[in-house]
Write an enzyme that holds these catalytic residues in place. Structure first.
Site, PDB file in Angstrom:
ATOM      1  N   ARG A  49      13.245  -0.716   3.834  1.00  0.00           N
ATOM      2  CA  ARG A  49      14.293  -0.383   4.735  1.00  0.00           C
ATOM      3  C   ARG A  49      14.917  -1.425   5.390  1.00  0.00           C
ATOM      4  O   ARG A  49      15.926  -1.900   5.748  1.00  0.00           O
ATOM      5  CB  ARG A  49      13.580   0.895   5.713  1.00  0.00           C
ATOM      6  CG  ARG A  49      14.644   1.401   6.583  1.00  0.00           C
ATOM      7  CD  ARG A  49      14.041   2.637   7.472  1.00  0.00           C
ATOM      8  NE  ARG A  49      12.597   2.251   7.755  1.00  0.00           N
ATOM      9  CZ  ARG A  49      11.551   2.920   8.300  1.00  0.00           C
ATOM     10  NH1 ARG A  49      11.967   4.093   8.557  1.00  0.00           N
ATOM     11  NH2 ARG A  49      10.394   2.468   8.459  1.00  0.00           N
ATOM     12  N   VAL A 135      -2.715  13.739  -3.672  1.00  0.00           N
ATOM     13  CA  VAL A 135      -3.864  14.613  -3.101  1.00  0.00           C
ATOM     14  C   VAL A 135      -5.029  13.616  -3.344  1.00  0.00           C
ATOM     15  O   VAL A 135      -5.469  13.404  -4.309  1.00  0.00           O
ATOM     16  CB  VAL A 135      -3.910  15.864  -3.770  1.00  0.00           C
ATOM     17  CG1 VAL A 135      -4.945  16.724  -3.396  1.00  0.00           C
ATOM     18  CG2 VAL A 135      -2.618  16.992  -3.714  1.00  0.00           C
ATOM     19  N   ILE A 139      -9.115   9.761  -5.372  1.00  0.00           N
ATOM     20  CA  ILE A 139      -9.864  10.718  -6.145  1.00  0.00           C
ATOM     21  C   ILE A 139      -9.168  11.429  -7.443  1.00  0.00           C
ATOM     22  O   ILE A 139      -8.033  11.924  -7.116  1.00  0.00           O
ATOM     23  CB  ILE A 139     -10.587  11.774  -5.309  1.00  0.00           C
ATOM     24  CG1 ILE A 139     -11.256  11.399  -4.039  1.00  0.00           C
ATOM     25  CG2 ILE A 139     -11.299  12.796  -6.128  1.00  0.00           C
ATOM     26  CD1 ILE A 139     -11.642  12.286  -3.150  1.00  0.00           C
ATOM     27  N   ASP A 204      -0.530  18.136   6.779  1.00  0.00           N
ATOM     28  CA  ASP A 204      -0.723  17.242   5.425  1.00  0.00           C
ATOM     29  C   ASP A 204      -1.469  17.689   4.434  1.00  0.00           C
ATOM     30  O   ASP A 204      -1.441  17.970   3.220  1.00  0.00           O
ATOM     31  CB  ASP A 204      -1.413  15.912   6.094  1.00  0.00           C
ATOM     32  CG  ASP A 204      -1.862  15.012   4.826  1.00  0.00           C
ATOM     33  OD1 ASP A 204      -1.089  14.251   4.276  1.00  0.00           O
ATOM     34  OD2 ASP A 204      -3.016  15.080   4.549  1.00  0.00           O
ATOM     35  N   LYS A 208      -1.184  19.534   0.689  1.00  0.00           N
ATOM     36  CA  LYS A 208      -2.050  19.116  -0.484  1.00  0.00           C
ATOM     37  C   LYS A 208      -2.513  20.402  -1.085  1.00  0.00           C
ATOM     38  O   LYS A 208      -2.967  20.601  -2.272  1.00  0.00           O
ATOM     39  CB  LYS A 208      -3.298  18.167  -0.013  1.00  0.00           C
ATOM     40  CG  LYS A 208      -2.517  16.711   0.330  1.00  0.00           C
ATOM     41  CD  LYS A 208      -3.617  16.124   1.013  1.00  0.00           C
ATOM     42  CE  LYS A 208      -3.185  14.740   1.276  1.00  0.00           C
ATOM     43  NZ  LYS A 208      -4.360  13.829   2.342  1.00  0.00           N
ATOM     44  N   GLY A 310      -5.517   4.929   2.307  1.00  0.00           N
ATOM     45  CA  GLY A 310      -5.707   3.683   2.393  1.00  0.00           C
ATOM     46  C   GLY A 310      -4.705   3.092   1.298  1.00  0.00           C
ATOM     47  O   GLY A 310      -4.764   3.555   0.223  1.00  0.00           O
TER      48      GLY A 310
HETATM   49  P1  NDP Z   1       4.678   3.334   4.863  1.00  0.00           P
HETATM   50  O1  NDP Z   1       5.225   4.130   6.040  1.00  0.00           O
HETATM   51  O2  NDP Z   1       3.545   2.577   5.300  1.00  0.00           O
HETATM   52  O3  NDP Z   1       5.414   2.467   4.093  1.00  0.00           O
HETATM   53  C1  NDP Z   1       6.728   3.399   3.863  1.00  0.00           C
HETATM   54  C2  NDP Z   1       7.558   2.238   3.116  1.00  0.00           C
HETATM   55  O4  NDP Z   1       8.812   2.993   2.840  1.00  0.00           O
HETATM   56  C3  NDP Z   1       8.034   1.122   3.841  1.00  0.00           C
HETATM   57  O5  NDP Z   1       8.009  -0.137   3.250  1.00  0.00           O
HETATM   58  C4  NDP Z   1       9.458   1.201   4.258  1.00  0.00           C
HETATM   59  O6  NDP Z   1      10.344   0.274   4.423  1.00  0.00           O
HETATM   60  C5  NDP Z   1      10.138   1.991   3.172  1.00  0.00           C
HETATM   61  N1  NDP Z   1      10.883   2.744   3.485  1.00  0.00           N
HETATM   62  C6  NDP Z   1      11.323   3.817   4.509  1.00  0.00           C
HETATM   63  N2  NDP Z   1      12.595   4.304   4.423  1.00  0.00           N
HETATM   64  C7  NDP Z   1      13.229   3.600   3.431  1.00  0.00           C
HETATM   65  C8  NDP Z   1      14.481   3.778   2.762  1.00  0.00           C
HETATM   66  N3  NDP Z   1      15.158   4.883   3.265  1.00  0.00           N
HETATM   67  N4  NDP Z   1      14.833   3.059   1.643  1.00  0.00           N
HETATM   68  C9  NDP Z   1      13.810   2.343   1.158  1.00  0.00           C
HETATM   69  N5  NDP Z   1      12.645   2.050   1.684  1.00  0.00           N
HETATM   70  C10 NDP Z   1      12.404   2.773   2.640  1.00  0.00           C
HETATM   71  O7  NDP Z   1       4.102   4.493   4.124  1.00  0.00           O
HETATM   72  P2  NDP Z   1       2.634   4.669   3.382  1.00  0.00           P
HETATM   73  O8  NDP Z   1       2.551   3.635   2.474  1.00  0.00           O
HETATM   74  O9  NDP Z   1       1.505   5.056   4.216  1.00  0.00           O
HETATM   75  O10 NDP Z   1       2.928   6.076   2.366  1.00  0.00           O
HETATM   76  C11 NDP Z   1       3.964   6.103   1.384  1.00  0.00           C
HETATM   77  C12 NDP Z   1       3.732   7.559   0.678  1.00  0.00           C
HETATM   78  O11 NDP Z   1       2.161   7.560   0.230  1.00  0.00           O
HETATM   79  C13 NDP Z   1       3.861   8.745   1.519  1.00  0.00           C
HETATM   80  O12 NDP Z   1       4.481   9.628   0.840  1.00  0.00           O
HETATM   81  C14 NDP Z   1       2.465   9.127   1.871  1.00  0.00           C
HETATM   82  O13 NDP Z   1       2.411  10.667   2.146  1.00  0.00           O
HETATM   83  C15 NDP Z   1       1.864   8.777   0.697  1.00  0.00           C
HETATM   84  N6  NDP Z   1       0.351   8.341   0.705  1.00  0.00           N
HETATM   85  C16 NDP Z   1      -0.032   7.608   1.827  1.00  0.00           C
HETATM   86  C17 NDP Z   1      -1.318   7.367   1.838  1.00  0.00           C
HETATM   87  C18 NDP Z   1      -1.938   6.543   2.661  1.00  0.00           C
HETATM   88  O14 NDP Z   1      -3.259   6.207   3.047  1.00  0.00           O
HETATM   89  N7  NDP Z   1      -1.145   5.707   3.574  1.00  0.00           N
HETATM   90  C19 NDP Z   1      -2.432   7.984   0.966  1.00  0.00           C
HETATM   91  C20 NDP Z   1      -1.961   9.065   0.001  1.00  0.00           C
HETATM   92  C21 NDP Z   1      -0.475   9.241  -0.035  1.00  0.00           C
HETATM   93  P3  NDP Z   1      10.065  -1.027   5.453  1.00  0.00           P
HETATM   94  O15 NDP Z   1       8.592  -1.567   5.167  1.00  0.00           O
HETATM   95  O16 NDP Z   1      11.099  -1.799   5.642  1.00  0.00           O
HETATM   96  O17 NDP Z   1       9.795  -0.171   6.833  1.00  0.00           O
HETATM   97  N1  HSE Z   2      -2.934  11.256   6.725  1.00  0.00           N
HETATM   98  C1  HSE Z   2      -3.664  11.295   5.450  1.00  0.00           C
HETATM   99  C2  HSE Z   2      -5.047  11.664   5.717  1.00  0.00           C
HETATM  100  C3  HSE Z   2      -3.502   9.942   4.384  1.00  0.00           C
HETATM  101  O1  HSE Z   2      -5.593  11.321   6.923  1.00  0.00           O
HETATM  102  O2  HSE Z   2      -5.789  12.056   4.813  1.00  0.00           O
HETATM  103  C4  HSE Z   2      -3.707  10.498   3.197  1.00  0.00           C
HETATM  104  O3  HSE Z   2      -2.907  11.231   2.744  1.00  0.00           O
END
Ligand code: NDP
Ligand code: HSE
Length: 445
Positions: A49, A135, A139, A204, A208, A310
């Site tokens: 973004r 989910v 795991i 959340d 799941k 993570g």
């Molecule tokens: P973050 O908020 O850390 O990262 C989101 C990324 O998406 C950023 O790089 C952001 O860009 C980018 N982004 C946001 N909007 C847009 C857009 N409109 N166009 C292009 N890029 C965009 O999220 P996470 O990495 O934590 O999570 C990502 C997914 O993984 C989610 O669906 C979450 O539920 C899932 N997930 C996360 C886990 C975790 O531990 N974090 C565990 C399991 C699943 P910019 O860097 O420029 O802001």
């Molecule tokens: N917010 C979520 C958690 C991240 O605490 O388990 C993994 O989906």
């Protein structure tokens, strides 16, 4: 042997916690991944973004970054979506599929809200939709349910699928502290987000649970079908009450085959805090770890345990999907799509069979136990155990003249949740009951 060495093009949407780790591993392990797939895997672009954000610590080629996600998805064989949320993620996934790309996503919110639309688009385009990371992070749980157990009948899936709430409940149990201060500590340590609503209110975990139930029972289940209670009302005294019973409080996602009073076969899908015995394997799941218990007819009980969140752990699951989809790309064919033939009704929470632990502050005088027991009997709820604790008054005398009250702790047998809830309402209205101090479901014994 495939002699075609044309790289398989991967586009990454998002480069945050998960995307950054995926990008590093895709580029850093390129030779290993190519050997496992049979063709090179080339990262062709990363959509973000904020174009100007400093991402130098990732060690990635700056030329890979773009803010043109719409354009990027049209020049890839596999699109990895780790932006999160509903839009623009949904539109980008659909566009990617229209252009013939398979999709790997970690986006539980989108899958639980609109999974069938994504599956239909994948079918129409003849591409894969994989989402192991959605989910329980690292795991492997979705493919075991969807594929390894495809010949068995899953009866029950019960799990701790949210790391943040598990960390908070575990810390409350260890320190005796209240909910608010424990969440603040979890935020300071980086376990809870600045806005912890999605985690602590159970959204959340509910997303799941919907995904787990859909796969386990071959039935469409969305977030809206899931009964949800978060942990914001769990108090230090609930945790203490659990401890006194030899239990611990966990936020559980429970998906099970069941039937209602009228014999209608269906499924119950719910997320709520519950007491479980300290001897139960899920009680040993500490800190931010996740675990999922699966009960199937032939397999019996299976347990899956590991890191549920993570960057690196989640990237492991994402990359496993990328390799699986890339292998299909090399060999032809697709993985399984949506299988929703069973189409079982999701039964209301009221018909779920549960057990309650109820603490009551009651007047300590003759006949009170009888009226309390009567309230349970009138709702056809059977009592398993009842314990009375004398409350020491301010004057230091047990049951002294000043207050004359006692703490009654009742644990019920299994009963429909509606009957248990109605019993609690009836108890609260009794003149002999001063206060219903704690109500919590009991699972796992
Ligand atoms: P973050 O908020 O850390 O990262 C989101 C990324 O998406 C950023 O790089 C952001 O860009 C980018 N982004 C946001 N909007 C847009 C857009 N409109 N166009 C292009 N890029 C965009 O999220 P996470 O990495 O934590 O999570 C990502 C997914 O993984 C989610 O669906 C979450 O539920 C899932 N997930 C996360 C886990 C975790 O531990 N974090 C565990 C399991 C699943 P910019 O860097 O420029 O802001
Ligand atoms: N917010 C979520 C958690 C991240 O605490 O388990 C993994 O989906």
């Amino acid at each position: 042997m495939d002699s075609d060495k044309t790289p398989i093009r991967v586009a990454l949407l998002g480069c945050g916690t998960v995307g950054g780790a995926v990008a590093q591993k895709l580029t850093g392990n390129a030779a290993e991944l190519a050997a496992r797939v049979g063709r090179p895997i080339e990262l062709v672009g990363i959509a973000v973004r904020r174009a100007g954000r400093d991402r130098s610590e990732l060690g990635l080629d700056p030329a890979l970054f773009t803010t043109d996600a719409e354009g990027l998805v049209t020049r890839a064989d596999i699109v990895v979506e780790v932006i999160g949320g509903i839009d623009p993620a949904r539109g980008l996934i659909l566009r990617a599929m229209e252009h013939g790309a398979s999709v790997v996503t970690a986006n539980k919110a989108l899958l639980a809200e609109d999974g069938p639309t994504l599956y239909a688009a994948a079918d129409a385009a003849g591409v894969d939709l994989y989402y192991e990371a959605a989910v329980a992070g690292a795991i492997p749980i979705l493919r075991p349910i969807h594929e390894s157990l495809a010949g068995d009948d899953v009866r029950r899936v019960i799990g701790i699928v949210n790391g943040t709430t598990n960390f908070v409940l575990d810390a409350m149990d260890t320190t005796g502290a209240g909910f608010g201060e424990t969440v603040e500590r979890a935020q300071a340590l980086g376990y809870a987000e600045a806005d912890p609503t999605a985690d602590v209110e159970g959204f959340d975990a509910a997303a799941k649970a919907a995904i787990l139930a859909s796969l386990a029972f071959h039935t469409r289940v969305s977030s809206a079908d899931v009964y949800r209670e978060g942990i914001t009302d769990v108090t230090a005294s609930d945790i203490r009450a659990a401890r006194e019973m030899g239990c611990v409080v966990k936020l559980l996602a429970i998906c099970e085959r069941t039937s209602d009073d009228g014999g209608t076969e269906g499924i119950s899908v719910r997320v709520h805090p519950a007491m479980i015995p300290r001897t139960h394997p899920l009680a040993a799941v500490r800190e931010a770890y996740n675990a999922v218990f699966v009960g199937a007819d032939a397999a019996g009980e299976l347990m899956f345990y590991g890191q549920g969140a993570g960057g690196d752990p989640t990237a492991s699951a994402v990359l496993g999907d990328v390799v699986a989809v890339a292998r299909h790309h090399v060999s032809g064919g697709r993985g399984p799509g949506e299988i929703a033939y069973a189409d079982l009704p999701v039964l209301p929470m009221g018909s779920a069979l549960t057990r309650y632990h109820i603490s009551l502050d009651v007047a300590d005088r003759p006949g009170v136990l009888a009226v309390v027991a009567q309230a349970f009997a009138e709702h056809d709820v059977s009592i398993e155990t009842v314990r009375q604790q004398v409350v020491v008054d301010e004057d230091g005398e047990p049951g002294g003249e000043a207050t004359s009250h006692a703490q009654l702790i009742v644990v019920t047998h299994m009963a429909p949740d509606a009957a248990l809830a109605a019993t609690v309402d009836a108890l609260a209205a009794l003149p002999a009951v001063g206060d219903v101090t704690s109500v919590m479901r009991v699972e796992g014994s």
